[in-house]
Write a protein that holds these residues in place. Structure first.
Motif, PDB file in Angstrom:
ATOM      1  N   GLU A   1       0.838  -1.203   0.000  1.00 36.45           N
ATOM      2  CA  GLU A   1       0.000   0.000   0.000  1.00 36.45           C
ATOM      3  C   GLU A   1       0.873   1.254   0.000  1.00 36.45           C
ATOM      4  N   ALA A   2       0.444   2.267  -0.722  1.00 41.67           N
ATOM      5  CA  ALA A   2       1.139   3.550  -0.736  1.00 41.67           C
ATOM      6  C   ALA A   2       0.542   4.448   0.345  1.00 41.67           C
ATOM      7  N   PHE A   3       1.330   4.817   1.340  1.00 33.61           N
ATOM      8  CA  PHE A   3       0.878   5.722   2.392  1.00 33.61           C
ATOM      9  C   PHE A   3       1.165   7.169   2.027  1.00 33.61           C
ATOM     10  N   THR A   4       2.247   7.392   1.272  1.00 36.47           N
ATOM     11  CA  THR A   4       2.591   8.710   0.750  1.00 36.47           C
ATOM     12  C   THR A   4       3.160   8.503  -0.650  1.00 36.47           C
ATOM     13  N   GLU A   5       3.514   9.583  -1.293  1.00 36.60           N
ATOM     14  CA  GLU A   5       4.103   9.461  -2.630  1.00 36.60           C
ATOM     15  C   GLU A   5       5.504   8.853  -2.583  1.00 36.60           C
ATOM     16  N   ASN A   6       6.100   8.776  -1.395  1.00 38.56           N
ATOM     17  CA  ASN A   6       7.447   8.210  -1.253  1.00 38.56           C
ATOM     18  C   ASN A   6       7.462   6.743  -0.845  1.00 38.56           C
ATOM     19  N   THR A   7       6.305   6.168  -0.563  1.00 33.08           N
ATOM     20  CA  THR A   7       6.256   4.769  -0.134  1.00 33.08           C
ATOM     21  C   THR A   7       6.699   3.840  -1.260  1.00 33.08           C
ATOM     22  N   ILE A   8       7.528   2.858  -0.918  1.00 34.85           N
ATOM     23  CA  ILE A   8       7.902   1.821  -1.884  1.00 34.85           C
ATOM     24  C   ILE A   8       6.705   0.903  -2.108  1.00 34.85           C
ATOM     25  N   THR A   9       6.281   0.770  -3.350  1.00 35.63           N
ATOM     26  CA  THR A   9       5.120  -0.063  -3.662  1.00 35.63           C
ATOM     27  C   THR A   9       5.450  -1.210  -4.613  1.00 35.63           C
ATOM     28  N   GLU A  10       6.725  -1.344  -4.990  1.00 34.16           N
ATOM     29  CA  GLU A  10       7.146  -2.431  -5.866  1.00 34.16           C
ATOM     30  C   GLU A  10       8.007  -3.400  -5.058  1.00 34.16           C
ATOM     31  N   VAL A  11       7.604  -4.671  -5.034  1.00 36.53           N
ATOM     32  CA  VAL A  11       8.300  -5.666  -4.217  1.00 36.53           C
ATOM     33  C   VAL A  11       9.767  -5.790  -4.619  1.00 36.53           C
TER      34      VAL A  11
END
Length: 247
Positions: A158-168
């Motif tokens: 899940e993306a919590f902000t625009e900086n969250t890593i969302t790709e495994v």
């Protein structure tokens, strides 16, 4: 051995090879599947284990094990051992210091020394955050064996902000870099106003116990990317690790 002994052996078995299912436990303890099931249910009812979020038919430890460890005495308690290093980090950096543990997909704060700065962010003991989106959590994930990572990383991310890593794949690359570097960094990944730097407390390879971090408003994150602070946190975590290894 009586039923109480079987339950204790089951707890040890889950701790050594979580997540664990009924059949695996029965084989390991050389008991029947019904006996293994009873032992697991007894541990679950008393809060020692819970069902895996990724593999619901299997079981993992809860943080209750750490709570008991912290009551073993002043010389053995993790928080007691960590407190001098935490206080020193706050003295040197002025930033808040946190001690955290993994619990399923989350990292949980179990101790804090507050910042000496006027502007600070409140992050109380017991606060949870997704491990992959925090410095504390990434430091712990980076020190787990590959076979256990899926237990602590949700799918999807899940993306919590625009900086969250969302790709495994990108997350795994970062975990590899954390292992090489010795500390992790989080820059607005869980909350856009927060940055943190963390290192793992791991007395036995592939068995991380906790992570130590400094935690700050993102405006105070250093321009050098946190390298100097990272070394300070890694050194402090190493001192706690050495203390645990010497217990």
């Amino acid at each position: 051995m009586g039923s109480a002994g079987t339950v204790l052996r089951a707890l040890e078995a889950v701790a050594s090879a979580q997540p664990m299912g009924v059949s695996e436990l029965a084989r390991r303890l050389e008991i029947s599947k019904p006996a293994a099931q009873r032992a697991l249910l007894a541990l679950a009812e008393t809060g020692w284990i819970r069902r895996s979020e990724q593999q619901p038919g299997r079981w993992v430890l809860t943080v209750k094990v750490l709570d008991i460890a912290n009551h073993l005495g002043g010389e053995l308690g993790l928080r007691d051992l960590a407190r001098p290093a935490m206080l020193e980090l706050v003295r040197v950096t002025g930033e808040a210091t946190h001690l955290s543990v993994l619990d399923g997909l989350d990292v949980v704060t179990i101790d804090e020394v507050e910042s000496t700065e006027v502007v600070r962010i409140h992050w109380s003991i017991g606060t949870r955050g997704r491990a992959y989106a925090t410095a504390n959590g990434k430091a712990l994930l980076a020190n787990l064996p590959a076979s256990q990572l899926s237990e602590h990383i949700p799918d999807p991310l899940e993306a919590f902000t625009e900086n969250t890593i969302t790709e495994v794949e990108k997350l795994h690359l970062e975990l590899a870099e954390i292992r090489r570097r010795g500390y992790s960094v989080q820059h607005g990944e869980l909350r856009s106003d927060v940055a943190s730097i963390s290192a793992c407390i791991c007395p036995v390879p592939d068995h991380p116990v906790a992570s130590l971090s400094i935690f700050m408003p993102i405006q105070r994150y250093p321009a050098d990317g946190g390298e100097q602070l990272g070394r300070l946190v890694a050194d402090a975590a190493a001192k706690i690790t050495a203390g645990l290894a010497g217990v």
